[in-house]
Design an enzyme around this catalytic site. Structure first.
Site, mmCIF file in Angstrom:
data_model
loop_
_atom_site.group_PDB
_atom_site.id
_atom_site.type_symbol
_atom_site.label_atom_id
_atom_site.label_comp_id
_atom_site.label_asym_id
_atom_site.label_seq_id
_atom_site.Cartn_x
_atom_site.Cartn_y
_atom_site.Cartn_z
ATOM 1 N N ASP A 99 1.147 -1.096 0.125
ATOM 2 C CA ASP A 99 0.440 0.173 -0.108
ATOM 3 C C ASP A 99 0.709 0.808 0.062
ATOM 4 O OD1 ASP A 99 -2.630 1.028 0.129
ATOM 5 O OD2 ASP A 99 -2.847 1.340 2.264
ATOM 6 N N LYS A 185 -8.748 8.916 11.221
ATOM 7 C CA LYS A 185 -8.594 9.356 9.937
ATOM 8 C C LYS A 185 -7.642 9.399 9.258
ATOM 9 C CE LYS A 185 -8.890 11.352 5.978
ATOM 10 N NZ LYS A 185 -8.094 11.055 5.369
ATOM 11 N N LEU A 189 -3.870 7.690 0.844
ATOM 12 C CA LEU A 189 -3.173 6.782 -0.114
ATOM 13 C C LEU A 189 -2.691 5.697 0.793
ATOM 14 C CD1 LEU A 189 -0.899 10.271 -0.900
ATOM 15 C CD2 LEU A 189 -2.936 8.997 -2.771
ATOM 16 N N GLY A 243 -1.877 21.517 7.947
ATOM 17 C CA GLY A 243 -2.060 21.830 9.781
ATOM 18 C C GLY A 243 -2.481 23.306 10.131
ATOM 19 N N LYS A 245 -4.461 24.423 8.399
ATOM 20 C CA LYS A 245 -6.094 24.841 7.502
ATOM 21 C C LYS A 245 -6.907 24.279 9.033
ATOM 22 C CE LYS A 245 -5.632 24.733 3.162
ATOM 23 N NZ LYS A 245 -6.134 23.841 1.852
ATOM 24 N N GLU A 260 1.852 17.891 14.620
ATOM 25 C CA GLU A 260 3.085 17.094 14.048
ATOM 26 C C GLU A 260 3.091 17.451 12.879
ATOM 27 O OE1 GLU A 260 5.728 15.277 12.923
ATOM 28 O OE2 GLU A 260 5.290 12.850 13.269
ATOM 29 N N CYS A 294 8.879 12.622 8.823
ATOM 30 C CA CYS A 294 9.325 13.807 8.335
ATOM 31 C C CYS A 294 10.140 14.348 9.637
ATOM 32 C CB CYS A 294 7.452 14.753 9.579
ATOM 33 S SG CYS A 294 8.044 13.578 10.689
ATOM 34 N N GLU A 393 10.649 20.998 2.395
ATOM 35 C CA GLU A 393 10.984 19.370 2.501
ATOM 36 C C GLU A 393 9.982 19.125 1.398
ATOM 37 O OE1 GLU A 393 9.030 17.068 5.918
ATOM 38 O OE2 GLU A 393 7.614 18.071 5.111
#
Length: 503
Positions: A99, A185, A189, A243, A245, A260, A294, A393
Site C-alpha cells: 500500500d 481518519k 493514499l 496543519g 488549516k 506534528e 517528517c 521539505e
C-alpha cells in the site's frame, strides 16, 4: 509473495458500515501503478454518524463502561490488540508494503513497533489508576487538594501515509488508554492496515463506538472531522499547510490541537568521525522510509576538511542500496507513495539543477525499474541557502549538502530553517555533541545516529514543525485534562465577611 487485498467498509459503532454516498476510492500499488482494490470514501454525513457513536461510547453507563472505567480494564483491550497485531504481523506487513511502498523488512519492523506501542500505553493506563486522587501539598492546613486526570472526550485523529498503522497507533493507543473515544481518519493514499485495525478491534471485542475508522479524502472526511463541534480535540500528523488549516478550524471552537508537521532537519558531520559509520547513518537518516519521513535529516552539513572523502564514501553507500519492489528480499528502498508524490520529488530535483545545484548521485528513475513510482536516492551538492531544495521539505529520497568550517557556522546553518522537528550530530567529541544538541533548534536531537524512535520518549517539534508531543508520558497527557479539587477541612467559620446580626 501474494497478499490478499481485503475489501472493507467504514468502521462505525463497532460495525462495518457502507458510506452513505456509497463511493469508494482506488488502492494503487505504487510499485506497479496498478489498481489493486478500493477503500470506502467517507463524507461529512459519515463523520456525523461516527461522532455520534463516539459520544455514546464515551457517555455509556455514565462513563463507567469506558471513560471512567479503571485503566486496568482499558489496558486489557490494548494488550489484546497488541497480541492480535503480533499474531497477524506477516499479513499486515505485506499489506503495508504493498500500500505505501515501504520495504517489507521495514513494514515488519513497524508492526513490532505497533504492538509495543499498544503494550506501552496499556501500562500507562494501569498506572493511571494509582494517580486517581494525587494529593498536593498546600501552605494552609485548613485546606486539602488533589488532582484528577480525566479523559478529554471524543478525539479526532488524522494520520499520514508514510507510517500508516504506526502513526495511527501513536494516537489511538494513548487516546484509548486515557479513556477517550476516537475517530481515526487515515490518509486516503494508504489506509489498508488501518481498516485491518478495525477488524482487530472486532476480534478483541472493543466496545462499540470507542474507536471508529473513516477512510476517505481529506477535504471530504478530514475537514468536517476537524471542524466538528462535538469533537473535543484534534491530533494531526501531516503537512504544515494542512496543519495550519486544522488549527484555523479548531480555533473557531477554541478546541485543543496537537500538530506534528513538516521538517527539513540537519545532520552535522564533524571531521573526527569514522567515515563509514557516519556515511551509513547519513544515508539512513534521509533514505529510510523511501525518504518519506517528517524527521528526515535531509540537509547534510559536513566539515570542509573531510567533505570530498566523506561524499565519496556516501555515494558508494548510496549506490549499494537495493531499490526494488518492496516485497523483494533485501529491498531497502521502494517507490514513493503516489504518482503525484513521484512528480513532486522529480520537480524538486529539476528545480535544484536549474538553480545551480549539482547532482552528485541519483537524480531520476532507476534504470532497471520501468514502472512504478521509483526515485533513486539522490545527493545534491553546490547547494546555497537561497535554493528551494535547502528551504522546503521534499518528502522523498533527496539529500542536499553544504560544507562548514567551524562549529558555530555548522549550528548557524543547521538552524537556518522555518522548521524545528529534528537534528543529528555525528562526532567522536561527546562534549561537542552535547554543545551542539543544546544549540540545535529542534524537538528531537540524535547523537551519532539518526531516526531511532522509542515509544517511551517524546516526539514533536518547534517552529513550523508544530507543537505538542506524542509518545511517552507527554503523548499520554495529550488526551487527559487536569482537574483541581480543593476542600475546606476546618470546622471554623471562614470569617471573611462580617456575620449578619442575629435578631
Amino acid at each position: 509473495m501474494e497478499a490478499r487485498i481485503p475489501s472493507r467498509q467504514l468502521f462505525i459503532d463497532g460495525k462495518w458500515v457502507e458510506p452513505i454516498k456509497k463511493t469508494r476510492l482506488p488502492i494503487i500499488n505504487p510499485s506497479t501503478d496498478k489498481i489493486i482494490g478500493d477503500i470506502p470514501a467517507a463524507t461529512a454525513e459519515d463523520v456525523e454518524l461516527a461522532v455520534e457513536a463516539a459520544r455514546r461510547a464515551f457517555a455509556r453507563n455514565k462513563g463507567a463502561d469506558w471513560a471512567k472505567a479503571p485503566g486496568s480494564l482499558r489496558a486489557k483491550y490494548l494488550r489484546a490488540i497488541a497480541a492480535k497485531i503480533t499474531e497477524r504481523k506477516s499479513e499486515l506487513a505485506k499489506l503495508e508494503a504493498i500500500d505505501s511502498g515501504k520495504p517489507l523488512d521495514e513494514a515488519a519492523w513497524d508492526m513490532d513497533d505497533v504492538a509495543a506501542c499498544f503494550e506501552y500505553f496499556a501500562g500507562l493506563a494501569e498506572a493511571l489508576d494509582a494517580q486517581k486522587k494525587a494529593p498536593l501539598s498546600l501552605p494552609m492546613d485548613t485546606f486539602k487538594c488533589h488532582v484528577l486526570k480525566e479523559p478529554l472526550g471524543v478525539v479526532g485523529l488524522i494520520t499520514p501515509w508514510n507510517y500508516p498503522l504506526l502513526m495511527a497507533t501513536w494516537k489511538v493507543a494513548p487516546a484509548l488508554a486515557a479513556g477517550c473515544t476516537a475517530i481515526l481518519k487515515p490518509s486516503e493514499l494508504s489506509s489498508m492496515t488501518c481498516l485491518e485495525l478495525a477488524d482487530v478491534c472486532i476480534e478483541v471485542g472493543l466496545p462499540p463506538g470507542v474507536l471508529n475508522i473513516l477512510t476517505g479524502l481529506g477535504q471530504e472526511a478530514g475537514a468536517p472531522l476537524a471542524s466538528h463541534p462535538h469533537v473535543d480535540k484534534i491530533a494531526f500528523t501531516g503537512s504544515t499547510a494542512t496543519g495550519s488549516k486544522i488549527m484555523t478550524a479548531a480555533a473557531q471552537l477554541v478546541k485543543p490541537v496537537t500538530l506534528e508537521l513538516g521538517g527539513k532537519s540537519p545532520i552535522l558531520v564533524f571531521e573526527d568521525v569514522d567515515l563509514d559509520k557516519a556515511a551509513e547513518w547519513t544515508a539512513f537518516g534521509c533514505f529510510w522510509t523511501n525518504g518519506q519521513i517528517c524527521s528526515a535529516t535531509s540537509r547534510l552539513l559536513v566539515h570542509e576538511s573531510i567533505a570530498a572523502e566523506f561524499l565519496d564514501k556516501l555515494v558508494k553507500w548510496t549506490k549499494n542500496i537495493k531499490i526494488s519492489d518492496p516485497l523483494e528480499e533485501g529491498c531497502r528502498l521502494g517507490p514513493v507513495v503516489s504518482k503525484g508524490q513521484y512528480e513532486k520529488v522529480l520537480k524538486f530535483i529539476s528545480t535544484a539543477r536549474s538553480e545551480g545545484a549539482t547532482v552528485l548521485s541519483g537524480g531520476g528513475r532507476p534504470q532497471h525499474l520501468e514502472s512504478g513510482f521509483f526515485v533513486e536516492p539522490t545527493i545534491l551538492t553546490d547547494v546555497t541557502t537561497s535554493m528551494q531544495i535547502w528551504k522546503e521539505e521534499v518528502f522523498g529520497p533527496v539529500l542536499c549538502v553544504k560544507t562548514f568550517s567551524s562549529e558555530d557556522e555548522a549550528i548557524e546553518l543547521a538552524n537556518d530553517t522555518q522548521y524545528g522537528l529534528a537534528g543529528a550530530v555525528i562526532s567522536n567529541d561527546l562534549e561537542r555533541c552535547e554543545r551542539v544538541s543544546k544549540a540545535l533548534q529542534a524537538g528531537i536531537v540524535w547523537i551519532n545516529c539518526a531516526q531511532p524512535t522509542f515509544c517511551q520518549a517524546p516526539w514533536g517539534g518547534i517552529k513550523r514543525s508544530g507543537f505538542g508531543r506524542e509518545l511517552g508520558l507527554w503523548g499520554f497527557d495529550n488526551y487527559l485534562s487536569v482537574k483541581q479539587v480543593t476542600q475546606y477541612i476546618s470546622d471554623e467559620q471562614w470569617g471573611w465577611y462580617q456575620p449578619p446580626s442575629k435578631l
